[in-house]
Structure formats: C-alpha cells, structure tokens
Design a protein around this motif. Structure first.
Motif, PDB file in Angstrom:
ATOM      1  N   ALA A 139       0.840  -1.204   0.000  1.00 16.15           N
ATOM      2  CA  ALA A 139       0.000   0.000   0.000  1.00 16.15           C
ATOM      3  C   ALA A 139       0.872   1.250   0.000  1.00 16.15           C
ATOM      4  CB  ALA A 139      -0.938  -0.010   1.200  1.00 16.15           C
ATOM      5  N   ALA A 140       1.972   1.225   0.733  1.00 15.77           N
ATOM      6  CA  ALA A 140       2.882   2.376   0.780  1.00 15.77           C
ATOM      7  C   ALA A 140       3.528   2.607  -0.580  1.00 15.77           C
ATOM      8  CB  ALA A 140       3.943   2.168   1.854  1.00 15.77           C
ATOM      9  N   GLU A 141       3.843   1.516  -1.280  1.00 13.83           N
ATOM     10  CA  GLU A 141       4.446   1.611  -2.611  1.00 13.83           C
ATOM     11  C   GLU A 141       3.477   2.259  -3.605  1.00 13.83           C
ATOM     12  OE1 GLU A 141       7.550   0.872  -3.875  1.00 13.83           O
ATOM     13  OE2 GLU A 141       8.121   0.698  -1.773  1.00 13.83           O
ATOM     14  N   THR A 142       2.209   1.887  -3.531  1.00  9.27           N
ATOM     15  CA  THR A 142       1.229   2.429  -4.481  1.00  9.27           C
ATOM     16  C   THR A 142       0.926   3.898  -4.202  1.00  9.27           C
ATOM     17  OG1 THR A 142      -0.672   1.674  -3.168  1.00  9.27           O
ATOM     18  CG2 THR A 142       0.137   0.190  -4.893  1.00  9.27           C
ATOM     19  N   MET A 143       1.187   4.360  -2.975  1.00  9.40           N
ATOM     20  CA  MET A 143       0.929   5.752  -2.626  1.00  9.40           C
ATOM     21  C   MET A 143       2.069   6.673  -3.091  1.00  9.40           C
ATOM     22  SD  MET A 143      -0.643   5.241   1.170  1.00  9.40           S
ATOM     23  CE  MET A 143      -1.441   6.823   1.346  1.00  9.40           C
ATOM     24  N   GLN A 144       3.220   6.078  -3.410  1.00 14.90           N
ATOM     25  CA  GLN A 144       4.382   6.907  -3.815  1.00 14.90           C
ATOM     26  C   GLN A 144       4.385   7.187  -5.294  1.00 14.90           C
ATOM     27  OE1 GLN A 144       7.903   4.979  -2.364  1.00 14.90           O
ATOM     28  NE2 GLN A 144       7.365   5.374  -0.243  1.00 14.90           N
TER      29      GLN A 144
END
Length: 144
Positions: A139-144
């Motif tokens: 989820a953190a990767e997709t937010m970047q």
C-alpha cells in the motif's frame, strides 16, 4: 460424530466447552496473533476472565503460544501441532507491523540458536521484528 474443533481440543487434553470452542474458532479464523481484547471483541459479550482462563489453558496445553512484543500487549496464536504442555515448538520469528499493528507468525523464519553462558537457564525465546507487513508495504508503494 465429533466436531473437528472438539477433536483439536481433545487431542490436547482440553475438555471442549462452548467458550473454548468459540475461542478456538476465533483463533483459527485469523491470520494474525490476537490479544485478549481482540478475542473478546470477536466474541461480543464474553466474560473477560473466562476468555483469559481459556487462553491460559490453551497455552498451558500447547494449543497456542504467547507472542510478546510490538504493540505492548500479549497476543496469542495457534501452535504447531507438535507443541506439548512441556515444550512449545514455536521457535519462529514474529513480525509486528507498525502501520496496521498486527502481529504475524513467520513459521518459515526460525529463531537462530543463541549461545549463553552456562549459568543462564532459558525459559522462553522470542524474536519480534518490526516494520511494514507485506500488505502495508504494498500500500505504501502504491501511494508513492
């Protein structure tokens, strides 16, 4: 014909009671370790003392193991079937996610043997790593 959860309890010399069957069902349905409060919440209106005693019985009989670390609360997860009341076989790592606050068992990651001076008597070993779990990291990767 006995219910599979009754068989699980009987195999660990635990008398099946309605509360014990309910707590076992809650633990089986979760992928993460649960605190006493988590179990209570899943059960709705359950007596805290009865749930605590059930988890203690499960731990004493080698059905669940305690996970201490990460959130500050003791959590419980189902044991490896080889666990006995005398010796838990769950020498695996645990992972505490700092984002979702779940504690997961990592049975494929063994706790390495540690040599201590001979005067020390180890009663319990645990390894808790902290960071982002697979889901939160994605989820953190997709937010970047």
């Amino acid at each position: 014909m006995a219910h599979p959860q009754e068989d699980t309890l009987l195999a660990k010399q635990i008398t099946p009671t309605p509360m014990r069957l309910l707590v076992l069902d809650v633990l089986r349905r979760q992928s993460a370790a649960l605190s006493l409060a988590d179990v209570e919440q899943q059960l709705g209106h359950a007596d805290r003392i009865t749930v605590h005693r059930t988890l203690k019985t499960f731990t004493d009989q080698g059905l669940v193991h305690r996970v201490e670390g990460g959130s500050g609360a003791v959590k419980y997860a189902l044991c490896d079937p080889a666990c006995t009341p005398e010796h838990h076989q769950d020498l695996h790592a645990h992972f505490f996610c700092t984002r979702c606050r779940e504690t997961s068992c990592l049975p494929a990651v063994a706790v390495p043997p540690i040599s201590l001076p001979s005067a020390y008597q180890v009663q319990e070993t645990s390894l808790v790593m902290k960071g982002l779990c697979e889901r939160c990291a994605a989820a953190a990767e997709t937010m970047q």
